[in-house]
Design a protein around this motif. Structure first.
Motif, mmCIF file in Angstrom:
data_model
loop_
_atom_site.group_PDB
_atom_site.id
_atom_site.type_symbol
_atom_site.label_atom_id
_atom_site.label_comp_id
_atom_site.label_asym_id
_atom_site.label_seq_id
_atom_site.Cartn_x
_atom_site.Cartn_y
_atom_site.Cartn_z
ATOM 1 N N THR A 66 -13.650 -5.917 36.025
ATOM 2 C CA THR A 66 -12.205 -5.909 36.259
ATOM 3 C C THR A 66 -11.898 -6.357 37.682
ATOM 4 O O THR A 66 -10.990 -7.162 37.916
ATOM 5 C CB THR A 66 -11.641 -4.506 35.998
ATOM 6 O OG1 THR A 66 -11.953 -4.122 34.654
ATOM 7 C CG2 THR A 66 -10.137 -4.474 36.189
ATOM 8 N N GLY B 248 -12.163 -10.031 38.107
ATOM 9 C CA GLY B 248 -11.158 -10.846 37.449
ATOM 10 C C GLY B 248 -11.473 -11.226 36.018
ATOM 11 O O GLY B 248 -10.783 -12.061 35.432
ATOM 12 N N ASP C 213 -9.130 -6.602 32.337
ATOM 13 C CA ASP C 213 -8.030 -5.767 32.813
ATOM 14 C C ASP C 213 -8.196 -4.364 32.240
ATOM 15 O O ASP C 213 -8.724 -4.191 31.128
ATOM 16 C CB ASP C 213 -6.674 -6.328 32.372
ATOM 17 C CG ASP C 213 -6.273 -7.566 33.165
ATOM 18 O OD1 ASP C 213 -6.855 -7.792 34.248
ATOM 19 O OD2 ASP C 213 -5.389 -8.305 32.696
ATOM 20 N N HIS D 263 -1.313 -0.384 31.478
ATOM 21 C CA HIS D 263 -2.273 -1.029 32.363
ATOM 22 C C HIS D 263 -2.345 -0.356 33.727
ATOM 23 O O HIS D 263 -3.102 -0.790 34.592
ATOM 24 C CB HIS D 263 -1.927 -2.515 32.524
ATOM 25 C CG HIS D 263 -2.103 -3.299 31.261
ATOM 26 N ND1 HIS D 263 -3.343 -3.553 30.716
ATOM 27 C CD2 HIS D 263 -1.203 -3.850 30.416
ATOM 28 C CE1 HIS D 263 -3.205 -4.247 29.604
ATOM 29 N NE2 HIS D 263 -1.916 -4.435 29.392
ATOM 30 N N ASN E 22 -9.024 -10.616 30.910
ATOM 31 C CA ASN E 22 -7.956 -11.103 31.779
ATOM 32 C C ASN E 22 -7.306 -12.314 31.105
ATOM 33 O O ASN E 22 -8.001 -13.239 30.688
ATOM 34 C CB ASN E 22 -8.551 -11.503 33.134
ATOM 35 C CG ASN E 22 -7.493 -11.861 34.151
ATOM 36 O OD1 ASN E 22 -6.608 -12.662 33.884
ATOM 37 N ND2 ASN E 22 -7.588 -11.273 35.328
#
Length: 623
Positions: free
Chosen positions: A234, A237, A240, A258, A291
């Motif tokens: 996470t 990148g 998420d 989130h 992501n």
């Protein structure tokens, strides 16, 4: 003139047994998607609406531009033998449809799968549509899908193991490669490779809700390492975070956020029509999603009521008014509950070897003197004395342990290091039913400063913090805060807390015999032996945000702090709740000397409090 009811009955001979096929065949959400059907949408009730069927949902979709809307009654099923559903259409070409799927075991170990579809066409157009769609298309499509499921079942695979064609975002492949290279500097390369391959090629429904413990089990990898991999991914990148609020009844993710600050204690499940309080150790789970700059993975609904959406419910049955339903069950030992929506009476029972083969359960609220039992291969007889039919769910009370709960994740040092800003809203407090807390303090730290001087003593204290942090991290815990020379740490379970504290005590007491943990810098000054006072307690707490970090409050915290104050050093004071933990009890029998006593605790009415003073039998090694 009314159109005749159309009836279709298809049979397939499959090689896998019913128990292996059941998780695949009864996953109606995936089955509908595999059939090429479009996603469904839940139609919320209009204000004051009272025309819907009892225990039903109103759904809609579009097929070839034609709007279709129906009331779907709750599924009925008996794992791993049968499931069925009835739909009453409000818009579309047909009026009503009933589906029943049965899995019968064969003597050779295989399964005879029978699929029955009854259609009330309602009109000539509906009759033609049903003949084309159900009569011609469905049989061939269903056969292909069931045979593919049979292949998966024979190989012991789940549908989540299927791979899809890569559908990465524009530039996603380059971002995935760059992020993977960064991740490989921190985490084991084989795990990094498996995760990046999963992000790239897992089917959309699986990729849209990545559960790290389930991934670890599927890969044969360590759960904590896999969770830490996802956390680092996470930060790199690739993924998420997603905090999922889990309904205690259907156990589905009813809300996804989130950011932890968006989680609220009070929650509602629209499907079950119940309000509940979310807690950290059961009803809030951390999952991950790719992501969107790498891959957009959505999870639309293709079915909202099938058996695999609530796999803890082994049977769901409509019991007619004034009637008894006979359920030949096949259950694993444990505790179960018969729950009926709208009724506060929920009788529980046990499944155990040697119990009677038949168990009678009345749904009228008549309390049972003792919790009854039934044999694993037995029969439940559910009696409904009410004047209306009841939908009864027979559910396993034990929760699966494959969820990375908020309680476990926030007690992990890696999470706190990487996501220190992931905290609750300032005015929110969420409970955790069981967490283990460690309190430590240096013995005679004032004397240390006067003996070796301020600068050397301060360096030694800082090193002591690093040793504690390293030992806590190694055992899967986290340092919550430091207070002067004192430390408060948190663990999901008591045994890792005990092991970490013993290891820290040894390294601080005998720095010549135990090297500093990797990554802990050696101070400029000589390593002075330190005596670490420590106490461990476990119990319920409140989790809230204090000084911009997640912290713990409540009686359990207060007791743990008091226990540390009575520690004499070179020992660990543990509460009775810690000592009687099964893992801890086994560890103590094998490795420790234990002195049990009762002590009064200040601020708790000086009532006697049972404790144990723990020391390792062999101080030369850490078990």
């Amino acid at each position: 003139m009314a159109s005749p009811e159309l009836h279709y009955r298809w049979t397939w001979e499959l090689a896998a047994p019913p128990a292996a096929l059941w998780p695949l065949v009864s996953d109606t959400d995936r089955f509908n998607r595999d059939c090429g059907l479009p996603p469904v949408e839940i139609v919320p009730p209009a204000p004051g609406e009272t025309t819907r069927l009892t225990n039903s949902r109103r759904l809609r979709l579009r097929i070839a531009g034609v709007p279709v809307e129906w009331d779907e009654r709750a599924f009925s099923w008996l794992a791993p033998r049968r499931f069925g559903v009835e739909r009453v259409y409000r818009r579309g070409p047909i009026a009503r449809m009933r589906v029943q799927c049965e899995l019968e075991p064969r003597p050779d170990g295989g399964t005879t799968l029978t699929y029955d579809v009854s259609v009330d066409a309602g009109s000539l157009f509906g009759q033609i549509s049903a003949s084309l769609v159900v009569g011609q298309f469905s049989q061939a499509a269903f056969g292909r899908i069931f045979r593919r499921y049979d292949e998966f079942a024979q190989r012991g695979l789940t549908l989540a193991a299927r791979h899809a064609k890569p559908r990465l975002a524009r530039g996603g492949a380059a971002r995935l490669t760059a992020g993977s290279a960064l991740l490989a500097r921190i985490c084991a390369a084989p795990l990094v490779h498996r995760l990046t391959d999963y992000i790239r090629s897992a089917e959309a429904a699986s990729a849209a809700r990545i559960r790290p413990y389930a991934l670890a089990d599927n890969w044969g990898a360590d759960r904590r390492r896999t969770l830490e991999l996802c956390l680092h991914a996470t930060r790199a990148g690739l993924l998420d975070l997603s905090w999922d609020v889990i309904c205690p009844h259907c156990r589905g993710a009813r809300r996804r956020e989130h950011d932890l600050s968006h989680i609220e204690r009070r929650a509602h499940c629209e499907s079950c029509q119940v309000d509940f309080e979310a807690n950290f150790d059961r009803f809030i789970e951390l999952t991950f999603v790719p992501n969107p700059a790498i891959r957009v993975a959505s999870r639309p609904d293709y079915c909202v009521g099938g058996p695999q959406l609530t796999p803890h419910i082994l049977a769901q049955e409509w019991v007619p008014a004034g009637a008894t339903s006979h359920l030949p069950v096949s259950l694993t030992p444990g505790r179960y509950r018969a729950r009926s929506r709208g009724s506060s009476y929920q009788p529980t029972f046990r499944v155990e070897t040697g119990a009677p083969a038949v168990l009678d359960l009345a749904l009228d609220g008549h309390d049972l003197a003792d919790e009854p039992a039934v044999a694993p291969e037995g029969e439940l007889r559910l009696f409904n004395a009410d004047p209306v039919a009841r939908l009864v769910a027979v559910e396993h009370l034990a929760w699966t342990n494959d969820a990375a709960t908020a309680s476990e994740v926030t007690a992990l040092q890696t999470f706190r290091d990487l996501f220190s800003r992931e905290v609750l809203r300032a005015d929110e407090q969420i409970s955790v039913s069981s967490i283990t807390l460690v309190f430590t303090d240096l013995k005679d730290s004032t004397q240390l400063y006067s003996t070796i001087g301020d600068a050397p003593a301060f360096g030694r204290v800082l090193t002591h913090f690093e040793v504690l942090r390293a030992m806590v991290r190694e055992e899967g815990g986290a340092v919550v805060k430091t207070m002067g020379d004192a430390v408060m740490a948190v663990f999901p379970r008591p045994l890792p807390a005990l092991r970490a504290t013993l290891a820290a005590q040894q390294r601080l007491a005998r720095p010549d015999a135990f090297p500093l943990p990797e990554g802990v810098p050696v101070p400029r000054f000589a390593l002075q032996p330190l005596a670490l006072k420590a106490a461990i307690h476990t119990g319920p707490c409140l989790v809230l945000t204090q000084n911009d970090r997640l912290d713990y409050f409540g009686t359990t915290v207060n007791i743990g702090a008091r226990l540390c104050s009575i520690c004499q050093g070179a020992e660990i004071v543990i509460s009775e709740a810690v000592e009687t933990d099964a893992e801890v009890a086994r560890f103590l029998r094998e490795h420790a000397a234990v002195a049990r006593t009762e002590v009064p605790l200040r601020s708790f009415g000086d009532r006697p409090f049972s404790i144990a003073r723990v020391q390792l039998r062999n101080a030369e090694s850490t078990p």
